[in-house]
Scaffold this motif. Structure first.
Motif, PDB file in Angstrom:
ATOM      1  N   TRP A   1       0.841  -1.200   0.000  1.00  0.00           N
ATOM      2  CA  TRP A   1       0.000   0.000   0.000  1.00  0.00           C
ATOM      3  C   TRP A   1       0.875   1.248   0.000  1.00  0.00           C
ATOM      4  O   TRP A   1       0.638   2.205  -0.748  1.00  0.00           O
ATOM      5  N   THR A   2       1.898   1.243   0.832  1.00  0.00           N
ATOM      6  CA  THR A   2       2.798   2.386   0.942  1.00  0.00           C
ATOM      7  C   THR A   2       3.568   2.599  -0.354  1.00  0.00           C
ATOM      8  O   THR A   2       3.705   3.733  -0.832  1.00  0.00           O
ATOM      9  N   VAL A   3       4.064   1.522  -0.940  1.00  0.00           N
ATOM     10  CA  VAL A   3       4.800   1.634  -2.204  1.00  0.00           C
ATOM     11  C   VAL A   3       3.900   2.207  -3.301  1.00  0.00           C
ATOM     12  O   VAL A   3       4.314   3.096  -4.052  1.00  0.00           O
ATOM     13  N   VAL A   4       2.671   1.735  -3.375  1.00  0.00           N
ATOM     14  CA  VAL A   4       1.731   2.258  -4.382  1.00  0.00           C
ATOM     15  C   VAL A   4       1.508   3.755  -4.163  1.00  0.00           C
ATOM     16  O   VAL A   4       1.528   4.541  -5.118  1.00  0.00           O
ATOM     17  N   LEU A   5       1.303   4.163  -2.923  1.00  0.00           N
ATOM     18  CA  LEU A   5       1.106   5.591  -2.637  1.00  0.00           C
ATOM     19  C   LEU A   5       2.329   6.416  -3.035  1.00  0.00           C
ATOM     20  O   LEU A   5       2.197   7.499  -3.620  1.00  0.00           O
ATOM     21  N   ILE A   6       3.511   5.908  -2.716  1.00  0.00           N
ATOM     22  CA  ILE A   6       4.742   6.631  -3.067  1.00  0.00           C
ATOM     23  C   ILE A   6       4.865   6.769  -4.586  1.00  0.00           C
ATOM     24  O   ILE A   6       5.126   7.859  -5.099  1.00  0.00           O
ATOM     25  N   LEU A   7       4.676   5.661  -5.286  1.00  0.00           N
ATOM     26  CA  LEU A   7       4.828   5.688  -6.746  1.00  0.00           C
ATOM     27  C   LEU A   7       3.774   6.563  -7.422  1.00  0.00           C
ATOM     28  O   LEU A   7       4.034   7.148  -8.478  1.00  0.00           O
ATOM     29  N   ARG A   8       2.602   6.670  -6.807  1.00  0.00           N
ATOM     30  CA  ARG A   8       1.534   7.475  -7.398  1.00  0.00           C
ATOM     31  C   ARG A   8       1.637   8.950  -7.018  1.00  0.00           C
ATOM     32  O   ARG A   8       1.455   9.828  -7.868  1.00  0.00           O
ATOM     33  N   GLU A   9       1.905   9.254  -5.771  1.00  0.00           N
ATOM     34  CA  GLU A   9       1.808  10.636  -5.283  1.00  0.00           C
ATOM     35  C   GLU A   9       3.108  11.435  -5.350  1.00  0.00           C
ATOM     36  O   GLU A   9       3.078  12.630  -5.597  1.00  0.00           O
ATOM     37  N   VAL A  10       4.241  10.803  -5.092  1.00  0.00           N
ATOM     38  CA  VAL A  10       5.508  11.548  -5.070  1.00  0.00           C
ATOM     39  C   VAL A  10       5.829  12.161  -6.434  1.00  0.00           C
ATOM     40  O   VAL A  10       6.218  13.329  -6.493  1.00  0.00           O
ATOM     41  N   PRO A  11       5.656  11.425  -7.548  1.00  0.00           N
ATOM     42  CA  PRO A  11       5.920  12.074  -8.847  1.00  0.00           C
ATOM     43  C   PRO A  11       5.032  13.292  -9.109  1.00  0.00           C
ATOM     44  O   PRO A  11       5.409  14.188  -9.857  1.00  0.00           O
ATOM     45  N   ARG A  12       3.871  13.340  -8.478  1.00  0.00           N
ATOM     46  CA  ARG A  12       2.968  14.486  -8.624  1.00  0.00           C
ATOM     47  C   ARG A  12       3.336  15.636  -7.689  1.00  0.00           C
ATOM     48  O   ARG A  12       2.693  16.679  -7.692  1.00  0.00           O
ATOM     49  N   GLY A  13       4.326  15.406  -6.825  1.00  0.00           N
ATOM     50  CA  GLY A  13       4.722  16.422  -5.860  1.00  0.00           C
ATOM     51  C   GLY A  13       3.764  16.554  -4.700  1.00  0.00           C
ATOM     52  O   GLY A  13       3.690  17.604  -4.065  1.00  0.00           O
ATOM     53  N   GLU A  14       3.028  15.489  -4.408  1.00  0.00           N
ATOM     54  CA  GLU A  14       2.036  15.509  -3.338  1.00  0.00           C
ATOM     55  C   GLU A  14       2.608  14.984  -2.022  1.00  0.00           C
ATOM     56  O   GLU A  14       3.419  14.064  -2.018  1.00  0.00           O
ATOM     57  N   LEU A  15       2.156  15.562  -0.923  1.00  0.00           N
ATOM     58  CA  LEU A  15       2.448  15.054   0.409  1.00  0.00           C
ATOM     59  C   LEU A  15       1.453  13.941   0.698  1.00  0.00           C
ATOM     60  O   LEU A  15       0.247  14.145   0.598  1.00  0.00           O
TER      61      LEU A  15
END
Length: 151
Positions: free
Chosen positions: A61-75
Motif C-alpha cells: 500500500w505504501t509503495v503504491v502511494l509513493i509511486l503514485r503521489e511523489v511524482p505528482r509532488g504531493e504530500l
C-alpha cells in the motif's frame, strides 16, 4: 523526477544496515542453532503468518502511494501515512522482517528489524526537515495530526 525523491532516506538506511545483514546472515549460516526459535512452534507460525501478511499489505500500500503521489509532488497523508509518518520503514522493521524470520526459524529477522527501525529513526529528522521545507504548514499540520508520530 529524481529517484532520490522516491527513495527518501532509504539509501542511507540500506548502507547503514548492510554490515548487519551480511554479518547476521553469515553467523546464522555458520551457527544456526544460536539463531533457532524452536521450529517455530505452531502458535508462533500462525501469529507470524498473520502479522507478516499485514506487514506485506502495508508495505505494498505504501509503495503504491509513493509511486503514485511523489511524482505528482504531493504530500502523502492518507492510508498508512495517517497512522505513522514513515510506514514503509516502520512496517518492514516491525511487521515484515521479524515475522518472516520467525517463519524461517531464526530470530535474525527480529534483530535486523530492530536495526532497521533504529536506522530509520536516525535519518527521520533529515527526511522530515526536507518535507517541512517542501510542504511548509501542510507538513506541520500533518505531523501533528498523525496518530503515532514517534514511529
Amino acid at each position: 523526477m529524481r529517484l532520490a525523491s522516491l527513495v527518501g532516506s532509504g539509501d542511507k538506511i540500506a548502507l547503514l544496515m548492510s554490515p548487519f545483514v551480511v554479518v547476521g546472515v553469515l553467523l546464522n549460516v555458520m551457527f544456526p542453532a544460536a539463531f533457532d526459535v524452536g521450529g517455530p512452534p505452531k502458535a508462533l507460525q500462525l501469529v507470524s503468518m498473520l502479522v507478516l501478511a499485514a506487514g506485506v499489505a502495508v508495505w505494498l500500500w505504501t509503495v503504491v502511494l509513493i509511486l503514485r503521489e511523489v511524482p505528482r509532488g504531493e504530500l502523502i497523508t492518507a492510508g498508512p501515512y495517517a497512522v505513522v509518518k514513515h510506514p514503509l520503514y516502520t512496517g518492514v522493521a516491525l511487521l515484515v522482517l521479524p515475522w518472516a524470520g520467525f517463519l524461517l526459524d531464526t530470530w535474525l529477522g527480529a534483530l535486523l528489524g530492530a536495526v532497521l527501525y533504529v536506522a530509520s529513526r536516525l535519518f527521520a529528522g533529515e527526511e522530515e526537515a526536507e518535507l517541512a521545507s517542501t510542504f511548509g504548514d501542510r507538513w506541520c499540520r500533518y505531523a501533528t495530526a498523525v496518530k503515532v508520530p514517534w514511529l
